[in-house]
Write an enzyme that holds these catalytic residues in place. Structure first.
Site, PDB file in Angstrom:
ATOM      1  N   SER A 144      47.177 -39.830 -15.368  1.00  0.00           N
ATOM      2  CA  SER A 144      47.970 -38.714 -16.260  1.00  0.00           C
ATOM      3  C   SER A 144      49.445 -38.961 -15.508  1.00  0.00           C
ATOM      4  CB  SER A 144      47.268 -37.510 -14.620  1.00  0.00           C
ATOM      5  OG  SER A 144      46.251 -37.165 -13.880  1.00  0.00           O
ATOM      6  N   SER A 166      45.783 -41.842  -7.285  1.00  0.00           N
ATOM      7  CA  SER A 166      45.490 -41.384  -5.656  1.00  0.00           C
ATOM      8  C   SER A 166      45.054 -42.820  -5.293  1.00  0.00           C
ATOM      9  CB  SER A 166      44.116 -40.444  -5.783  1.00  0.00           C
ATOM     10  OG  SER A 166      43.940 -39.745  -6.030  1.00  0.00           O
ATOM     11  N   GLN A 211      43.536 -44.928 -10.212  1.00  0.00           N
ATOM     12  CA  GLN A 211      43.700 -44.322 -11.250  1.00  0.00           C
ATOM     13  C   GLN A 211      44.725 -44.056 -12.353  1.00  0.00           C
ATOM     14  OE1 GLN A 211      41.473 -40.781 -12.430  1.00  0.00           O
ATOM     15  NE2 GLN A 211      40.046 -41.204 -13.985  1.00  0.00           N
ATOM     16  N   GLY A 212      45.710 -44.930 -13.270  1.00  0.00           N
ATOM     17  CA  GLY A 212      46.833 -44.234 -13.946  1.00  0.00           C
ATOM     18  C   GLY A 212      46.034 -43.264 -15.222  1.00  0.00           C
ATOM     19  N   GLU A 218      33.152 -39.969 -13.532  1.00  0.00           N
ATOM     20  CA  GLU A 218      33.872 -39.294 -13.236  1.00  0.00           C
ATOM     21  C   GLU A 218      33.063 -37.958 -12.348  1.00  0.00           C
ATOM     22  OE1 GLU A 218      38.264 -38.816 -14.079  1.00  0.00           O
ATOM     23  OE2 GLU A 218      38.841 -38.071 -11.894  1.00  0.00           O
TER      24      GLU A 218
HETATM   25  C1  LIG Z   1      44.048 -34.884  -4.821  1.00  0.00           C
HETATM   26  C2  LIG Z   1      44.790 -35.317  -6.804  1.00  0.00           C
HETATM   27  C3  LIG Z   1      44.208 -36.105  -6.852  1.00  0.00           C
HETATM   28  C4  LIG Z   1      44.215 -37.112  -8.345  1.00  0.00           C
HETATM   29  N1  LIG Z   1      43.833 -38.208  -8.350  1.00  0.00           N
HETATM   30  C5  LIG Z   1      44.337 -38.650  -9.731  1.00  0.00           C
HETATM   31  C6  LIG Z   1      44.121 -39.832 -10.364  1.00  0.00           C
HETATM   32  O1  LIG Z   1      43.646 -40.383  -9.270  1.00  0.00           O
HETATM   33  N2  LIG Z   1      44.402 -40.302 -11.368  1.00  0.00           N
HETATM   34  C7  LIG Z   1      45.301 -39.536 -12.053  1.00  0.00           C
HETATM   35  O2  LIG Z   1      45.652 -40.549 -13.432  1.00  0.00           O
HETATM   36  N3  LIG Z   1      44.893 -38.068 -11.662  1.00  0.00           N
HETATM   37  C8  LIG Z   1      44.890 -37.757 -10.857  1.00  0.00           C
HETATM   38  N4  LIG Z   1      44.585 -36.549 -10.605  1.00  0.00           N
HETATM   39  C9  LIG Z   1      45.632 -35.612 -11.925  1.00  0.00           C
HETATM   40  C10 LIG Z   1      44.633 -34.545 -12.148  1.00  0.00           C
HETATM   41  O3  LIG Z   1      43.447 -35.168 -12.886  1.00  0.00           O
HETATM   42  C11 LIG Z   1      45.495 -33.184 -12.858  1.00  0.00           C
HETATM   43  O4  LIG Z   1      46.155 -33.194 -11.728  1.00  0.00           O
HETATM   44  C12 LIG Z   1      45.036 -32.624 -13.909  1.00  0.00           C
HETATM   45  O5  LIG Z   1      43.812 -32.892 -14.936  1.00  0.00           O
HETATM   46  C13 LIG Z   1      45.565 -30.973 -14.468  1.00  0.00           C
HETATM   47  O6  LIG Z   1      46.274 -31.522 -15.099  1.00  0.00           O
HETATM   48  P1  LIG Z   1      48.159 -31.103 -14.254  1.00  0.00           P
HETATM   49  O7  LIG Z   1      48.710 -31.370 -12.859  1.00  0.00           O
HETATM   50  O8  LIG Z   1      48.996 -31.573 -15.021  1.00  0.00           O
HETATM   51  O9  LIG Z   1      48.029 -29.333 -14.674  1.00  0.00           O
HETATM   52  P2  LIG Z   1      48.351 -28.690 -15.593  1.00  0.00           P
HETATM   53  O10 LIG Z   1      47.906 -29.761 -16.933  1.00  0.00           O
HETATM   54  O11 LIG Z   1      49.530 -28.113 -15.646  1.00  0.00           O
HETATM   55  O12 LIG Z   1      47.629 -27.336 -15.911  1.00  0.00           O
HETATM   56  C14 LIG Z   1      48.442 -26.525 -14.909  1.00  0.00           C
HETATM   57  C15 LIG Z   1      47.512 -25.033 -14.826  1.00  0.00           C
HETATM   58  O13 LIG Z   1      47.786 -24.660 -16.660  1.00  0.00           O
HETATM   59  C16 LIG Z   1      45.710 -24.714 -16.603  1.00  0.00           C
HETATM   60  N5  LIG Z   1      45.461 -25.399 -18.629  1.00  0.00           N
HETATM   61  C17 LIG Z   1      45.929 -26.802 -18.878  1.00  0.00           C
HETATM   62  N6  LIG Z   1      45.688 -27.025 -19.480  1.00  0.00           N
HETATM   63  C18 LIG Z   1      45.650 -25.610 -20.763  1.00  0.00           C
HETATM   64  C19 LIG Z   1      43.998 -25.258 -21.131  1.00  0.00           C
HETATM   65  N7  LIG Z   1      44.425 -25.765 -22.381  1.00  0.00           N
HETATM   66  N8  LIG Z   1      43.372 -23.827 -21.196  1.00  0.00           N
HETATM   67  C20 LIG Z   1      43.839 -23.540 -20.048  1.00  0.00           C
HETATM   68  N9  LIG Z   1      44.119 -23.666 -18.735  1.00  0.00           N
HETATM   69  C21 LIG Z   1      44.795 -24.315 -18.938  1.00  0.00           C
HETATM   70  C22 LIG Z   1      45.015 -25.601 -15.785  1.00  0.00           C
HETATM   71  O14 LIG Z   1      43.673 -24.487 -16.264  1.00  0.00           O
HETATM   72  C23 LIG Z   1      45.570 -25.526 -14.425  1.00  0.00           C
HETATM   73  O15 LIG Z   1      45.704 -23.923 -13.814  1.00  0.00           O
HETATM   74  C24 LIG Z   1      44.984 -35.981  -9.376  1.00  0.00           C
HETATM   75  C25 LIG Z   1      45.416 -34.687  -9.070  1.00  0.00           C
HETATM   76  C26 LIG Z   1      44.861 -34.408  -7.835  1.00  0.00           C
HETATM   77  C27 LIG Z   1      44.933 -32.907  -7.393  1.00  0.00           C
END
Ligand SMILES: Cc1cc2nc3c(=O)[nH]c(=O)nc-3n(C[C@H](O)[C@H](O)[C@H](O)COP(=O)(O)OP(=O)(O)OC[C@H]3O[C@@H](n4cnc5c(N)ncnc54)[C@H](O)[C@@H]3O)c2cc1C
Lengths: 292, 377
Positions: free
Chosen positions: B124, B156, B121-122, B239
């Site tokens: 993020s 992932s 899944q691409g 999902e």
């Molecule tokens: C193990 C794992 C597997 C993953 N696999 C995939 C994958 O296969 N494909 C893919 O596309 N993505 C994948 N992801 C990505 C995942 O979807 C993102 O990490 C997640 O959506 C959070 O985005 P971020 O990491 O950029 O955090 P950020 O968006 O930067 O968030 C950081 C913090 O800020 C908070 N925050 C952000 N915006 C708000 C808001 N509006 N209100 C309140 N709080 C907020 C968040 O809750 C968090 O606590 C994976 C992540 C993990 C950990």
């Protein structure tokens, strides 16, 4: 598997909501003014009897509706929602045992754990209340006495109490959301602020989880399911009422606001049936029993 | 309200149970968590066995209740997890089934079901996580191709995937939710670089994916051009809605094992620990009931799961972390030894409140879309 309300169950819920809604909406909060000695509204108690609240699970030959625990749980959820006062669970359980309980002519109280609710107002107390000492009850709508001997609790009483807690949890969630939508600060509805929004969202999550647990326990009638239902329903009611109070700000801390009444009632119910310790032990023992 | 199953469902369960009893002992040993090629081969081999036995389609075509029974029984029997096939089977596949053309369904679905092709899944990007719609990876139309440049992160098992469900910006001038498209990108295409990232659990479970003028045929677009955000909502509802069902059963099994371990090592005599395990029993029983409730609701309404999945995901992701924290209490000092059971699970459970939408984002969804509170800015 159709783990959803049937048409009849939805109709029953609506009927009960209609009757208790009319009652609680008709200024009966005035009862609060009678503090410290609230009374049971005998006319309303009779109306509950007519509605079948107490006789619901009695066989039809004995004048009941011949319904089961799932229906009873839906009814008690509504009673909890409307904050109906009185020894509802005790009278329901006495239907068919104590004359007049099923119809709502007789008010029956019961010793549950080491407490009796509504001792002075009741016509009958089960199994008895020797040595009862009055407390100054924290809940202005539930007079309490302490009794020396701890009585054993019927799991059905625990389940119906959990259903009342579920009703309270749903009500305080709705009250919080309603307030968050209408109260404005900083030029906008406070529900637009994430800190408030998240309190409301977590409240709903607790309600939904508790509801699934309570309804499932009603379907299975299983003692372990009932113990689980009580823990989740207690949590949803207690935590939800506190969060609701927080969302209401200073208004939440006033006597006139109904929020404190929901919290205090939830505290009273959380003491029934040995409290959460007993339920946790039942659930812990179940883990080992399952593992063999 | 009814929790009993039909005769047909009971029969499905009995047949499945019998089959599992026969085939599970014949499976090879599980590869180590770090060996992604090994894990791919293992997971696809299992998917192939399911396919050959007539269970390959169960995530998509079967009734929600049948699917629930499938997940319950496979998990109880200790069958392999979907693993490397997670994206293909549980959300890209269902999305293509719901939104793809007949040709797209014919091209992509059978290989997923047979365990021949693996998806990732691409979505993020380094600067677009929670605010997914702000993604910047560009796709410029050039004849019958899109030319894609940008980068994705946290993808992932990208290392072993054949296909990627990729979100790209096809109209940079449009408002951010409107200019997105959903593409199926072959991971073998020229211009793709995958750089594995180590997770805090120590394994290379996800990766950074760099895209440098990657050509993706226009025919690989699922849904209309610039209508990708709607398609994405379909993917995310799968999902969040249904992906965790089997895991609840697994958590209940782990909880029972924890109780046995606590009795063995004497921690059971500590009322604090015992009561905590009792509370978790209530929690996971309730989550299972909520699953049954949601499945019955889906059965009644049909189609794509609703936002109710966010309610479940919120509670479940925290409960799972509490479960493995309780495991640490039962293990005592051994909870610091990576060789002990549950210690790695405790580490990976930390991702559940982040991946697939953080708890904060799920709370926004519940508050705004279920409770009707005003949208944040
Ligand atoms: C193990 C794992 C597997 C993953 N696999 C995939 C994958 O296969 N494909 C893919 O596309 N993505 C994948 N992801 C990505 C995942 O979807 C993102 O990490 C997640 O959506 C959070 O985005 P971020 O990491 O950029 O955090 P950020 O968006 O930067 O968030 C950081 C913090 O800020 C908070 N925050 C952000 N915006 C708000 C808001 N509006 N209100 C309140 N709080 C907020 C968040 O809750 C968090 O606590 C994976 C992540 C993990 C950990």
């Amino acid at each position: 598997m159709r783990f959803q309300l049937t048409g009849e169950q939805k109709a029953l819920r609506a009927a009960v909501r209609g009757v208790v809604g009319r009652w609680s909406g008709a200024g009966r909060w005035g009862l609060v003014a009678q503090f410290p000695a609230p009374l049971i509204d005998r006319g309303f108690w009779g109306a509950l009897g007519e509605l079948g609240v107490f006789s619901l699970r009695l066989p039809e030959v004995d004048g009941g509706a011949g319904l089961g625990l799932p229906e009873a749980v839906l009814v008690f959820e509504e009673l909890g929602w409307a904050l109906v006062p009185g020894p509802l669970v005790a009278t329901h359980l006495a239907a068919g045992v104590v004359p007049g309980a099923a119809t709502g002519e007789t008010v029956v109280a019961a010793a549950d754990g080491s407490l009796v609710e509504w001792l002075d107002e009741a016509d009958v107390v089960l199994p008895g209340a020797e040595g009862a000492v009055a407390l100054r009850s924290v809940d202005p709508l539930t007079p309490l006495h302490r009794v020396p001997a701890a009585a054993r609790t019927d799991p059905v009483a625990v389940l119906l109490t959990a259903a009342e807690q579920l009703g309270t949890a749903a009500r305080v969630c709705a009250l919080a959301v309603q307030h968050a939508r209408t109260r404005e600060q900083f030029g906008q509805a406070i529900g637009g602020f994430q800190a408030v929004k998240h309190l409301c969202a977590r409240s709903l999550v607790r309600v939904e989880v508790a509801r699934a647990a309570v309804y499932a326990a009603a379907v299975t009638g299983d003692a372990v399911d009932i113990a689980a239902a009580r823990l989740l329903a207690d949590e949803a009611a207690l935590r939800g009422a506190r969060d609701c109070l927080q969302v209401h700000g200073g208004m939440g801390f006033t006597w006139e606001s109904e929020v404190h009444l929901h919290l205090k009632r939830a505290w009273v119910r959380a003491r029934r049936g040995g409290g959460d310790t007993e339920s946790e032990e039942v659930l812990a023992a179940d883990l080992l029993a399952q593992a063999g | 309200m009814d929790l009993s199953y039909t005769a047909e469902e009971d029969e499905f369960r009995a047949r499945l149970r019998e089959w599992l009893g026969k085939v599970l002992p014949t499976l090879p040993a599980k590869p180590s968590p770090d060996d992604w090629p090994g894990r791919r081969a293992y997971d696809c081999g299992w998917q192939r066995m399911l396919y050959d036995a007539g269970y390959g389609h169960v995530h998509w075509d079967a009734s929600p209740t049948t699917r629930l029974i499938f997940l319950e029984e496979t998990e109880k029997a200790g069958a392999p997890y979907v693993g490397a096939n997670f994206v293909g089977l549980l959300h890209a596949g269902p999305t293509i089934a719901a939104e793809g053309t007949p040709e797209q369904r014919e091209r992509w679905l059978p290989p997923v079901l047979r365990g021949d092709e693996v998806w990732c899944q691409g979505f993020s990007e380094p600067d677009a996580g929670s605010d997914l719609a702000s993604l910047r990876t560009r796709a410029l139309r050039d004849g019958d191709d899109y030319v894609v440049s940008g980068s994705k992160i946290w993808t992932s098992h990208a290392e072993v995937a054949d296909w990627c469900e990729l979100l790209v910006r096809t109209d940079p001038a449009a408002p951010k939710h409107r200019g997105i498209s959903w593409l199926a990108m072959p991971m073998s295409a020229a211009g793709i670089t995958v750089r594995p990232l180590r997770t805090l659990a120590g394994s290379a479970e996800f990766a950074e994916v760099f895209l440098d003028e990657v050509r993706v045929p226009v025919g690989n677009r699922v849904g209309d051009e610039n209508d990708g955000w709607r398609v994405t909502m379909v993917t995310l509802s799968f999902e969040r809605g249904t992906a965790f069902v089997g895991e609840v059963v697994a958590c209940r099994r782990v909880l029972g094992e924890l109780a046995v371990e606590a009795r063995r090592n004497g921690r059971w005599d500590d009322p604090g620990i015992r009561r905590q395990l009792g509370r978790l029993n209530a929690e996971f029983r309730a989550l299972w009931r909520l699953t049954q409730w949601n499945v019955s609701e889906a059965e009644a309404s049909g189609g794509v799961p609703g936002v109710g999945g966010s309610v479940f995901k919120l509670r479940y992701s925290h409960a799972r972390q509490e479960l493995y924290d309780a495991a640490a209490d039962v293990l005592g000092p051994d909870s610091l030894d990576l060789e002990r059971p549950w210690v790695l699970d405790r580490l990976s459970s930390l991702s559940y409140t982040i991946a697939a939408g953080t708890s904060q984002i799920q709370q926004n969804i519940v508050a705004e879309r279920i409770l009707g509170l005003p949208k944040g800015r």
